[in-house]
Write an enzyme that holds these catalytic residues in place. Structure first.
Site, PDB file in Angstrom:
ATOM      1  N   THR A 178       0.809  -1.224   0.000  1.00 13.57           N
ATOM      2  CA  THR A 178       0.000   0.000   0.000  1.00 13.57           C
ATOM      3  C   THR A 178       0.835   1.262   0.000  1.00 13.57           C
ATOM      4  O   THR A 178       1.685   1.456   0.865  1.00 13.57           O
ATOM      5  CB  THR A 178      -0.918   0.087   1.249  1.00 13.57           C
ATOM      6  N   GLY A 232      -4.978  -5.480   6.287  1.00 15.41           N
ATOM      7  CA  GLY A 232      -6.234  -4.750   6.114  1.00 15.41           C
ATOM      8  C   GLY A 232      -7.357  -5.231   7.006  1.00 15.41           C
ATOM      9  O   GLY A 232      -8.156  -4.435   7.499  1.00 15.41           O
TER      10      GLY A 232
HETATM   11  N1  GLY Z   1      -3.423  -2.803   3.530  1.00 15.50           N
HETATM   12  C1  GLY Z   1      -3.752  -3.366   2.303  1.00 15.50           C
HETATM   13  C2  GLY Z   1      -4.562  -4.570   2.387  1.00 15.50           C
HETATM   14  O1  GLY Z   1      -4.666  -5.199   3.429  1.00 15.50           O
HETATM   15  O2  GLY Z   1      -5.141  -4.932   1.385  1.00 15.50           O
END
Ligand code: GLY
Length: 316
Positions: A178, A232
């Site tokens: 990210t 995430g």
């Molecule tokens: N932080 C990115 C994801 O978990 O997709």
């Protein structure tokens, strides 16, 4: 549709804007600053230089992260991003501006610049979020070109992974994820963008925090902004970026806010199943803070024509 129209700059001192038929003078603060997760030097430099030239914070953030989206060596964003376990690359992104407007796209295939696409969703549709095929079809109506996001290298790595098919979402310097970027422009407005290919070899259809407003990114122009990176699923459970901004609203510094938000989930980090989550935040005064669960997280900070990598403090 643009609700605010900048008219002209006065000898670098500020601009007039027309907003809802009212003319307003906005003083330049010279506080332009751009921060982005991980060692995303070129992306952050691009955003910082755009801000120095007087770009608004949203354009700077979207064009900054576009550099990483096009970088095939970054295996966690855009072109060259790791695919899901079926070998298909799906991208997630969102943007939010100083007016509180936002746009998001989830699980998009074949489009490189998904943060730009999220901005188009915000500006050109009556919606906030478009998913999958619908988002891709919308992209073509806006002139985006289809491109295979799986590179020779990422295909080879996926084929190697298939031999054992071990799913270990370890996120660190070598395998980070990210790019989240926050920009404070000369007009003292904050916007942000967040874009990711999500976790390598995720289940088909899995969506993380990056396109979820409040989780991967949140802006409140009265207070500040925050972006998240890491696992995430854990960020979504605490609506992490929104939490950081709300803590700043209650008077916490960006650093204190990031620390409290990380500590809220760090307790879930079991010795035998450790994961990474990190937050990066900026407030209206241009102060920046960051904190991660595990060591190894860094961010880029562009201020006063200098673009520096800063190593974040961490809970462990
Ligand atoms: N932080 C990115 C994801 O978990 O997709």
């Amino acid at each position: 549709m643009n609700r605010r129209i900048f008219v002209f700059d006065i000898f670098g001192l500020g601009v007039f804007s027309i907003f809802k038929n009212k003319i307003k003078f906005i003083k330049n603060t010279e506080m332009a600053r751009s921060v982005s997760t991980w060692k995303t030097s070129d992306a952050n430099l691009k955003a910082g230089q755009l801000l120095d030239k007087g770009s608004n914070s949203l354009d700077a953030a979207v064009e900054g992260v576009a550099i990483e989206e096009l970088n095939p060596k970054n295996t966690t964003v855009g072109l060259g991003g790791a695919p899901d376990r079926t070998g298909i690359v799906t991208l997630d992104a969102c943007v939010m501006n100083h007016l509180g407007d936002c746009g998001s796209v989830v699980a998009v295939e074949n489009i490189v610049h998904v943060a730009r696409l999220a901005k188009d969703v915000m500006e050109k549709t009556p919606h906030v979020m478009l998913a999958g095929e619908g988002a891709e079809e919308f992209a073509y109506t806006q002139g985006y070109k289809s491109r295979d996001l799986l590179t020779k290298e990422s295909k080879k790595e996926w084929k190697d992974w298939l031999k054992n098919q071990e799913y270990k979402p370890i996120i660190n310097i070598e395998n980070h994820d990210t790019i989240g970027m926050l920009c404070l422009d000369k007009y003292n407005n904050i916007s942000g963008a967040c874009t990711s290919s999500g976790l390598a070899y995720k289940m088909r259809g899995r969506v993380g925090d990056s396109p979820i407003i409040g989780s991967g990114l949140f802006i409140d122009n009265k207070v500040g902004g925050a972006v998240a990176t890491g696992l995430g699923e854990e960020i979504v459970k605490t609506v992490g970026s929104h939490l950081v901004v709300e803590l700043m609203r209650q008077g916490k510094s960006p650093q204190e806010a990031c620390e409290i938000a990380v500590k809220r989930i760090a307790d879930n980090n079991k010795q035998d199943n450790r994961f990474q989550v990190a937050y990066l935040a900026i407030n209206k005064s241009g102060e920046v803070g960051s904190y991660s669960i595990e060591p190894g997280f860094s961010y880029m900070d562009y201020f006063n024509r200098e673009n520096k990598e800063i190593i974040s403090a961490s809970a462990y």
